[in-house]
Scaffold this motif. Structure first.
Motif, short mmCIF file in Angstrom:
data_model
loop_
_atom_site.label_atom_id
_atom_site.label_comp_id
_atom_site.label_asym_id
_atom_site.label_seq_id
_atom_site.Cartn_x
_atom_site.Cartn_y
_atom_site.Cartn_z
N PRO A 96 5.86 9.59 2.88
CA PRO A 96 6.02 8.34 2.12
C PRO A 96 5.31 7.15 2.78
N LYS A 99 1.52 7.45 2.02
CA LYS A 99 1.26 7.08 0.63
C LYS A 99 1.42 5.58 0.41
N SER A 100 2.47 5.01 0.98
CA SER A 100 2.74 3.59 0.77
C SER A 100 1.64 2.72 1.34
N ASN A 103 -1.48 2.81 -0.74
CA ASN A 103 -1.39 1.97 -1.93
C ASN A 103 -1.47 0.49 -1.59
N LEU A 104 -0.89 0.11 -0.46
CA LEU A 104 -0.91 -1.29 -0.04
C LEU A 104 -2.32 -1.75 0.32
N TRP A 310 -0.70 -7.53 -2.37
CA TRP A 310 0.57 -7.09 -1.78
C TRP A 310 0.74 -7.71 -0.40
N GLY A 315 5.11 -4.79 3.99
CA GLY A 315 5.30 -3.48 3.39
C GLY A 315 5.19 -2.35 4.41
N SER A 316 4.28 -2.50 5.37
CA SER A 316 4.14 -1.48 6.41
C SER A 316 5.37 -1.44 7.30
N THR A 319 8.38 0.16 5.18
CA THR A 319 8.31 1.60 4.94
C THR A 319 8.47 2.37 6.24
#
Length: 476
Positions: A96, A99-100, A103-104, A310, A315-316, A319
């Motif tokens: 995950p 993938k995250s 996308n970011l 984003w 986000g990093s 996650t």
């Protein structure tokens, strides 16, 4: 006349307040801006229009329109997706995260990298100057602070010699910090005939409204093949000709392999924004399909800034906290996480993940108080906070489950998460992470643990100061 001024004031204030309500995603920051606008007559709206509006996003989008980010056609062979992690010895629960961040960032994770940590100013600066001295084609250097004296003299001398040899050089400095540096770094670069540009210089009329948006990135790329990034500025306090003198601490990294392309892409994009000059192809990028030094590290660059769609750094962090199953280690000089990040830390603790946070005890008392005001409940839940003794430690590192490392320029505060342009690199490699773990543990052994019980029994006036500093954290 006074009625007219009042009408103008109310019109401007109402316009500013509407803009705050419609554009500010952080409720606390929005509330503080509204208070500033209405309770600081004339000054409040002026401060908001100077510091509160993100004009960089519009400017950056305009400049980059029609200009694709440079992409190596040869990088396909190095790209790794989440389903191939096992082939590289990485556990599946990191899927995950892979993938995250893909996308970011819209960047692929790249295999075949060699990343060497540099644990002191002497080591990091010597390695960078050695590569500058050996450069044959190009030097791209971006830094937040560049002091012209101390270690800066050695950098300028090496850059001057490279320029004489015919090496193409570009130096990119943050506009505010370049003007604050004494002696003048811009004068020193001009005297050495070294091409440079300033990111959002406040002395330029059309950039004065960008005063609050700074480039905090530290990137150096030699001949498109050797890169350096991490936490080190070119700063006199981190180096001394006297080996016995205690200097400030930080961590930097030497990178080779395809990951260097991510550093180069960030530099040329920011140089374009700052100077209007487009750098493409030779000598700034290696066009050959093979890299001279490769290794086992999977890596990806994370370029974060207020002009991105984003919040890449946040986000990093989130996650990585969410996928952790065993341990999280965080080292940051400025640790003032918001409620969302604190909730993710608490959730990791609830899953029986060991969370250790290491921050310097020396430094700004206001920033340390803001940390205390933010983290005290998380200490109660089970996080362990370690206060490092002097000298000041500027390292920015995050380690998850002894397999994943995030390193670079980003801090855990509002400025790094929302305002600054930052550059970090995520790395998957147990050997590299073990090396960083050893550094963390060494600092941890020298540090003082602040438990919730110790915090709770601090004097009332200290805890009150912590709470006041916490309220100011969106502006710190």
């Amino acid at each position: 006349m006074s009625i007219l001024l009042s009408l103008i004031y109310f019109t401007i204030s109402i316009s500013a307040a509407i803009r705050v309500i419609m554009t500010k995603r952080n409720p606390l920051a929005a509330a503080l801006w509204l208070v500033t606008i209405w309770f600081a007559p004339y000054l409040g709206p002026l401060l908001y229009y100077l510091l509160g509006i993100n004009r960089v996003k519009r400017k950056a989008i305009h400049l980059r329109r029609g200009i694709d980010h440079y992409r190596y056609p040869v990088l396909n062979q190095y790209q790794v997706d989440a389903h191939a992690l096992r082939e590289h010895g990485i556990p599946d629960h990191f899927k995950p995260l892979v993938k995250s961040v893909h996308n970011l960032t819209e960047q692929h994770l790249l295999a075949g990298n060699r990343i060497v940590p540099l644990f002191s100013g002497e080591t990091a600066y010597s390695a960078m100057i050695a590569e500058i001295t050996a450069a044959k084609q190009s030097i791209a250097l971006m830094t937040y602070i560049f002091h012209a004296d101390g270690i800066g003299e050695k950098f300028i001398a090496a850059l001057r010699q490279a320029h004489v040899r015919g090496v193409e050089i570009r130096v990119l400095l943050d506009g505010v910090m370049a003007h604050l540096a004494q002696p003048s770094i811009t004068q020193a670069l001009r005297a050495a005939n070294i091409p440079y540009a300033l990111f959002n210089s406040p002395l330029l009329a059309h950039r004065v409204f960008f005063l609050n948006l700074r480039s905090h990135r530290k990137i150096c790329v030699i001949d498109g093949r050797i890169g350096f990034t991490g936490g080190f500025n070119i700063h006199r306090d981190y180096w001394s000709p006297d080996p016995e003198k205690r200097v400030f601490q930080d961590t930097h990294f030497r990178l080779t392999g395809p990951i260097v392309t991510h550093l180069s892409n960030v530099f040329v994009d920011e140089w374009l924004y700052s100077s209007g000059e487009t750098l493409r192809g030779d000598p700034w990028f290696s066009e050959t399909p093979e890299f001279p030094e490769t290794g086992s590290v999977l890596a990806r660059g994370i370029a974060a800034g207020p002009d991105e769609r984003w919040e890449r750094l946040r986000g990093s962090y989130l996650t990585a906290l969410n996928v952790a199953t065993q341990s999280v280690r965080i080292m940051s000089p400025y640790f003032i996480p918001d409620e969302v990040l604190l909730a993710a830390i608490d959730d990791a603790i609830n899953r029986q993940v060991a969370v250790d946070i290491l921050i310097p005890e020396s430094g700004s008392k206001v920033l340390l108080a803001a940390t205390m005001g933010r983290i005290n409940e998380t200490l109660k839940h089970g996080a362990r906070l370690w206060l490092c003794p002097p000298p000041f430690n500027h390292s920015k590192l995050m380690i998850v489950d002894d397999q994943w490392l995030l390193m670079g320029s980003g801090n855990w505060d509002e400025r790094s998460l929302r305002l600054n342009y930052e550059f970090d690199v995520e790395c998957y490699d147990s050997v590299l992470v073990e090396n960083i773990n050893n550094l963390f543990i060494a600092h941890q052994k020298a540090a003082r643990q602040l438990t919730y019980e110790v915090y709770r029994h601090r004097p009332f006036h200290d805890r009150l100061f912590d709470g006041c500093a916490r309220l100011l954290s969106p502006f710190l």
